[in-house]
Scaffold this active site. Structure first.
Site, PDB file in Angstrom:
ATOM      1  N   ASN A   1      48.007  37.130  38.784  1.00 55.34           N
ATOM      2  CA  ASN A   1      46.800  37.249  39.869  1.00 55.34           C
ATOM      3  C   ASN A   1      46.173  38.441  38.897  1.00 55.34           C
ATOM      4  O   ASN A   1      45.929  39.570  39.229  1.00 55.34           O
ATOM      5  CB  ASN A   1      47.189  37.949  40.843  1.00 55.34           C
ATOM      6  CG  ASN A   1      45.988  38.055  42.000  1.00 55.34           C
ATOM      7  OD1 ASN A   1      44.768  37.973  41.488  1.00 55.34           O
ATOM      8  ND2 ASN A   1      46.231  38.223  43.084  1.00 55.34           N
ATOM      9  N   GLU A   2      45.228  37.817  38.046  1.00 52.75           N
ATOM     10  CA  GLU A   2      44.470  38.794  37.111  1.00 52.75           C
ATOM     11  C   GLU A   2      43.475  39.532  37.923  1.00 52.75           C
ATOM     12  O   GLU A   2      42.977  40.575  37.246  1.00 52.75           O
ATOM     13  CB  GLU A   2      43.791  37.966  36.075  1.00 52.75           C
ATOM     14  CG  GLU A   2      43.168  38.798  34.890  1.00 52.75           C
ATOM     15  CD  GLU A   2      44.214  39.769  34.040  1.00 52.75           C
ATOM     16  OE1 GLU A   2      43.639  40.707  33.632  1.00 52.75           O
ATOM     17  OE2 GLU A   2      45.427  39.265  34.098  1.00 52.75           O
TER      18      GLU A   2
ATOM     19  N   VAL B   1      47.016  43.413  51.913  1.00 54.76           N
ATOM     20  CA  VAL B   1      45.379  43.791  51.541  1.00 54.76           C
ATOM     21  C   VAL B   1      44.513  42.316  51.290  1.00 54.76           C
ATOM     22  O   VAL B   1      45.196  41.345  50.743  1.00 54.76           O
ATOM     23  CB  VAL B   1      45.248  44.318  50.003  1.00 54.76           C
ATOM     24  CG1 VAL B   1      43.875  44.710  49.687  1.00 54.76           C
ATOM     25  CG2 VAL B   1      46.235  45.667  50.054  1.00 54.76           C
TER      26      VAL B   1
ATOM     27  N   ARG C   1      33.266  39.729  46.187  1.00 49.39           N
ATOM     28  CA  ARG C   1      32.126  40.325  45.431  1.00 49.39           C
ATOM     29  C   ARG C   1      31.303  41.360  46.041  1.00 49.39           C
ATOM     30  O   ARG C   1      30.115  41.727  45.699  1.00 49.39           O
ATOM     31  CB  ARG C   1      31.543  39.130  44.747  1.00 49.39           C
ATOM     32  CG  ARG C   1      32.379  38.341  43.873  1.00 49.39           C
ATOM     33  CD  ARG C   1      31.259  37.260  43.061  1.00 49.39           C
ATOM     34  NE  ARG C   1      31.976  36.265  42.394  1.00 49.39           N
ATOM     35  CZ  ARG C   1      32.180  35.034  42.795  1.00 49.39           C
ATOM     36  NH1 ARG C   1      31.706  34.672  44.077  1.00 49.39           N
ATOM     37  NH2 ARG C   1      33.051  34.413  42.029  1.00 49.39           N
TER      38      ARG C   1
ATOM     39  N   VAL D   1      40.684  40.263  51.887  1.00 53.61           N
ATOM     40  CA  VAL D   1      39.177  40.569  52.390  1.00 53.61           C
ATOM     41  C   VAL D   1      38.669  39.165  52.612  1.00 53.61           C
ATOM     42  O   VAL D   1      39.045  37.936  51.964  1.00 53.61           O
ATOM     43  CB  VAL D   1      38.265  41.108  51.132  1.00 53.61           C
ATOM     44  CG1 VAL D   1      36.697  40.699  51.415  1.00 53.61           C
ATOM     45  CG2 VAL D   1      38.584  42.395  50.976  1.00 53.61           C
TER      46      VAL D   1
ATOM     47  N   TYR E   1      42.929  46.856  40.922  1.00 56.28           N
ATOM     48  CA  TYR E   1      43.661  47.814  40.969  1.00 56.28           C
ATOM     49  C   TYR E   1      43.648  48.692  39.698  1.00 56.28           C
ATOM     50  O   TYR E   1      43.713  50.138  40.061  1.00 56.28           O
ATOM     51  CB  TYR E   1      45.364  47.395  41.109  1.00 56.28           C
ATOM     52  CG  TYR E   1      45.504  46.755  42.595  1.00 56.28           C
ATOM     53  CD1 TYR E   1      45.243  47.190  43.662  1.00 56.28           C
ATOM     54  CD2 TYR E   1      46.129  45.679  42.721  1.00 56.28           C
ATOM     55  CE1 TYR E   1      45.165  46.672  44.913  1.00 56.28           C
ATOM     56  CE2 TYR E   1      46.269  44.707  43.708  1.00 56.28           C
ATOM     57  CZ  TYR E   1      45.728  45.272  44.831  1.00 56.28           C
ATOM     58  OH  TYR E   1      45.794  44.509  45.999  1.00 56.28           O
TER      59      TYR E   1
END
Length: 283
Positions: free
Chosen positions: A239-240, A200, A208, A202, A246
Site C-alpha cells: 500500500n504505497e 482509518v 484527495r 475516508v 504516514y
C-alpha cells in the site's frame, strides 16, 4: 493522493467474507477458516489497509469538523463508513441485509471499545471527520444515506474515521518497541505512553481532500492530551499511498511482519511505523 482505506482495517476485497487482519494463537499454529476471521475482525480493532484512486469532489473545509465522539448516532455512522470502505460488495440478493449485519457487529464492538470495556486497552477514542449533509448530498447519495447522523438538529455525514488505542499492543499485530525501558524510572509504563491508530478510512467520494492527513493530525493532538509519547500505525506492505500519507504525517519505519506470520494469518504482510510525540508535562 487517493485514499479509500488509509491505515487500519480490512483490505477491500471482492468477497466481503474475506479473512481478517489477524488470527489468535501463535503457540499452536492452525489454519483458520474465512468465516472464523470474519467473526473475529468485527470485535476488535483491525489493521490492514488499501487505497484506490477515484475521481473525487473538492470539499469546502470551512464546515469540516474533526472531533472525538461518544454519540451513538455518530458511532453508528462511523461503523457504516468502515464497512462501506473495507469491503467491496458485488450485486447480490440480500446484500443490504448483509451490510447491515456487518455494520451492527462493528457498531457493537466500537461502543464496547470506547466505553472502556475491552481488556488490554487503557482507552480508545473514535475520531471522526464530518461535514453537513447539504454540502455533499448532490453527488454522494449513497454515502449520505449510509453515514448520516444528526447533531443539534443539523444533518451531518461521517466522511472519515479512525480509532486511537492507548495500549501495549493490538491483537495479532506487530508490537511497538517504544518507549524504551529507561522511561520506566518515572513510574510510567509503555501501556500508558504507547498508542496505535486503527480503522482509518475516508469516504471514496472525498479522496484527495487531505482528510486522512487531517484525521491523523487530530489524533496526535488527542494522543498528546492523553500523555502518549509514542504513536504507531500498521499498513499493508503493498500500500504505497498509505505509506506516503504516514511518512508525510511524520511516521518512520520501525519493523515489518515476518512472511511466515502473514501466510499463517492469510493476509498481506504488515509494516509498522512510529512517530514520537512531545512530552505533555501537564498530564
Amino acid at each position: 493522493m487517493a485514499m479509500a482505506v488509509l491505515s487500519s482495517s480490512l483490505s477491500p476485497l471482492s468477497n466481503p467474507l474475506s479473512p481478517s487482519s489477524s488470527a489468535s494463537n501463535f503457540c499452536c499454529p492452525r489454519i483458520y477458516s474465512r468465516s472464523y476471521h470474519l467473526r473475529r475482525r468485527l470485535i476488535r480493532p483491525v489493521i490492514a489497509s488499501q487505497l484506490y484512486p477515484a475521481e473525487t469532489f473538492k470539499l469546502d473545509k470551512s464546515s469540516l469538523v474533526l472531533a472525538e465522539t461518544l454519540s451513538k448516532d455518530q458511532l453508528w455512522a462511523a461503523a457504516c463508513l468502515r464497512i462501506r470502505s473495507f469491503n467491496k460488495f458485488g450485486p447480490s440478493y440480500g446484500i443490504d441485509d448483509h451490510k447491515k449485519y456487518l455494520a451492527e457487529r462493528e457498531f457493537e464492538a466500537l461502543q464496547e471499545r470506547v466505553a472502556g470495556k475491552r481488556e488490554g486497552f487503557r482507552r480508545v477514542s473514535c475520531i471522526n471527520a464530518t461535514v453537513p449533509l447539504s454540502q455533499i448530498s448532490s453527488f454522494a447519495d449513497d454515502l449520505c444515506a449510509a453515514c448520516k447522523f444528526t447533531d443539534n438538529g443539523e444533518d451531518r455525514v461521517v466522511v472519515g474515521t479512525l480509532d486511537l488505542n492507548q495500549c501495549m499492543r493490538l491483537p495479532d499485530e506487530i508490537t511497538g518497541k517504544r518507549p524504551q525501558p529507561e522511561c520506566h524510572y518515572i513510574g510510567i509504563g509503555a501501556d500508558f505512553l504507547r498508542a496505535y491508530l486503527s480503522n482509518v478510512c475516508v469516504a471514496e467520494e472525498l479522496h484527495r481532500n487531505g482528510l486522512g492527513y487531517a484525521l491523523i493530525a487530530k489524533s496526535k493532538i488527542v494522543a498528546q492530551e492523553w500523555g502518549i509519547t509514542d504513536l504507531y500505525v500498521h499498513f499493508a506492505v503493498d500500500n504505497e499511498p498509505a505509506k506516503q500519507l504516514y511518512m508525510k504525517s511524520g511516521f518512520i519505519y520501525e519493523n515489518d511482519e515476518p512472511a511466515w506470520q502473514a501466510r499463517f494469518l492469510d493476509r498481506t504482510r504488515r509494516i509498522l511505523l512510529w512517530t514520537g510525540l512531545p512530552v505533555n508535562y501537564g498530564m
